[in-house]
Design an enzyme around this catalytic site. Sequence first.
Site, PDB file in Angstrom:
ATOM      1  CE  LYS A  33       1.177   2.010   0.026  1.00  0.00           C
ATOM      2  NZ  LYS A  33       0.137   3.033   0.183  1.00  0.00           N
ATOM      3  CG  HIS A  44      -3.322  12.281   2.111  1.00  0.00           C
ATOM      4  ND1 HIS A  44      -3.035  11.205   1.329  1.00  0.00           N
ATOM      5  CD2 HIS A  44      -3.676  11.797   3.303  1.00  0.00           C
ATOM      6  CE1 HIS A  44      -3.189  10.111   2.031  1.00  0.00           C
ATOM      7  NE2 HIS A  44      -3.599  10.452   3.241  1.00  0.00           N
ATOM      8  CG  ASP A  51      -4.353 -14.423  -4.249  1.00  0.00           C
ATOM      9  OD1 ASP A  51      -3.780 -13.592  -3.524  1.00  0.00           O
ATOM     10  OD2 ASP A  51      -4.089 -15.632  -4.237  1.00  0.00           O
ATOM     11  CD  GLU A  76      -2.935   5.528   0.779  1.00  0.00           C
ATOM     12  OE1 GLU A  76      -2.580   4.337   0.812  1.00  0.00           O
ATOM     13  OE2 GLU A  76      -2.237   6.436   0.303  1.00  0.00           O
TER      14      GLU A  76
HETATM   15  C1  MEV Z   1       1.013   6.635  -0.856  1.00  0.00           C
HETATM   16  O1  MEV Z   1       0.098   5.608  -0.546  1.00  0.00           O
HETATM   17  C2  MEV Z   1       1.639   6.385  -2.204  1.00  0.00           C
HETATM   18  C3  MEV Z   1       2.757   7.350  -2.586  1.00  0.00           C
HETATM   19  O2  MEV Z   1       3.749   7.356  -1.575  1.00  0.00           O
HETATM   20  C4  MEV Z   1       3.341   6.872  -3.885  1.00  0.00           C
HETATM   21  C5  MEV Z   1       4.592   7.603  -4.323  1.00  0.00           C
HETATM   22  O3  MEV Z   1       5.305   8.160  -3.469  1.00  0.00           O
HETATM   23  O4  MEV Z   1       4.855   7.586  -5.538  1.00  0.00           O
HETATM   24  C6  MEV Z   1       2.254   8.760  -2.704  1.00  0.00           C
END
Ligand code: MEV
Length: 422
Positions: A259, A372, A275, A79
Amino acid sequence: MSSISGFYKMNVDERRAFLKKLGYLTDEDIQSLSSGGLEISLADRMIENVIGLISYPLGVATNFLVNGKDVLVPMSLEEPSVVAAASKAAKIARSGGGFMAEADEPVMIGTIQFVEIKDPNEAVHRVMEQRDNIKRMANEMLPEIIKKAGGFEGFDLKVLYTDAGEMLELYFYVHVLDAMGANTIDTVAEGLAPYIADLVKGRYLLRILSNYAVKRMARARAKFPVEELGKDGDRVAMDLIYAYNLAKADVFRAVTHNKGIMNGIIAVANAINNDTRAIEAGAHSYASRSGKYQPLTDYRIEGKYVVGQIELPLQVATVGGSVGLNRVNKIALKLMGNPTSKELAEIMASVGLAQNFAAMLALVTEGIQKGHMKLHARSLALSAGAKLEEVDAVANRMVELNSITFDTAKKVIEEIRNKGSR
Ligand code: MEV
């Protein structure tokens, strides 16, 4: 030294040469980094039915200061923006003194299930009476670990009332040194089960480690100076608190929040063949420990700082399992200063916090897409043949055109060169 200005502006060869000059890389390392580091013959012994290899980019996040030590953080993932975001947050944290992190000793939990026991409470009593024997038996299975001051650290028993009737679960704890510990734990579980089954006058069934590695917690904390959050720093600080509280209140946001944390942690884990499924499983189950899925970080404003903290289980390894089978793993560990597993957990917790802070900062300011897209445009510009000095102009133009594709990159490079030659 981890605060390297303009590292992102260098090309791949320049970055490697720079790290070589600093003593982080040898010529042999550079060769491994080019080849991806894994031989097909070895891959064929790692998993089944092998037909090939697949590569991921390996980047280095800069600016990390963890417990007063500079750390270059190797990160491998598909990513864009993640490495840049971690480096950015680490830079802000650095001006507040860096990350203060600590991790528990690497103690993993094993479980043994017993079924068809006539009197579970009496069984618990009988097992408890053999506490010392059980410890001795387990340690006999761990000669190498004992030599290095790890080993069996005790056990607990729980009677469970399930839909399939009463059963007994034994949890035991082993200090696994710098390994993840799955093999060690499973060996002990299988070794102890028959003896304990006799004691409980029942039958053993599952003998396996628990990935709910709550005896192996890692914590990190950083102070992000409000003055580093842009000209509207106070507003941004308050917005970060609003953002964090949304994650606390709402599972839809909390999962995405976490995430983002795992973007950083898993990228480091990938670089060293740890792992990642175990780490994810442990982290998300810990996030649900209260019965409500919660963010793994928390934030508050303290004077002129936004103070961030993270706490999660990290079952991570610097040796054993697949670690080191890929030559790049060793390079990645070297970049981090060849940490112990405990120090590695401290670094990874810091990276998770940095990643989360960076994501929230982007979300409460310009939004996530702008940075991004710009980064994506930069890498497309490079792969379409832009020279280093052209990359920014090409990327900016692509963002302007709202067309981030390889073809547009090619066209824009031509356009810029034509203009230049007029
Ligand atoms: C994208 O990989 C991760 C985000 O969505 C985390 C977040 O929203 O805090 C940008």
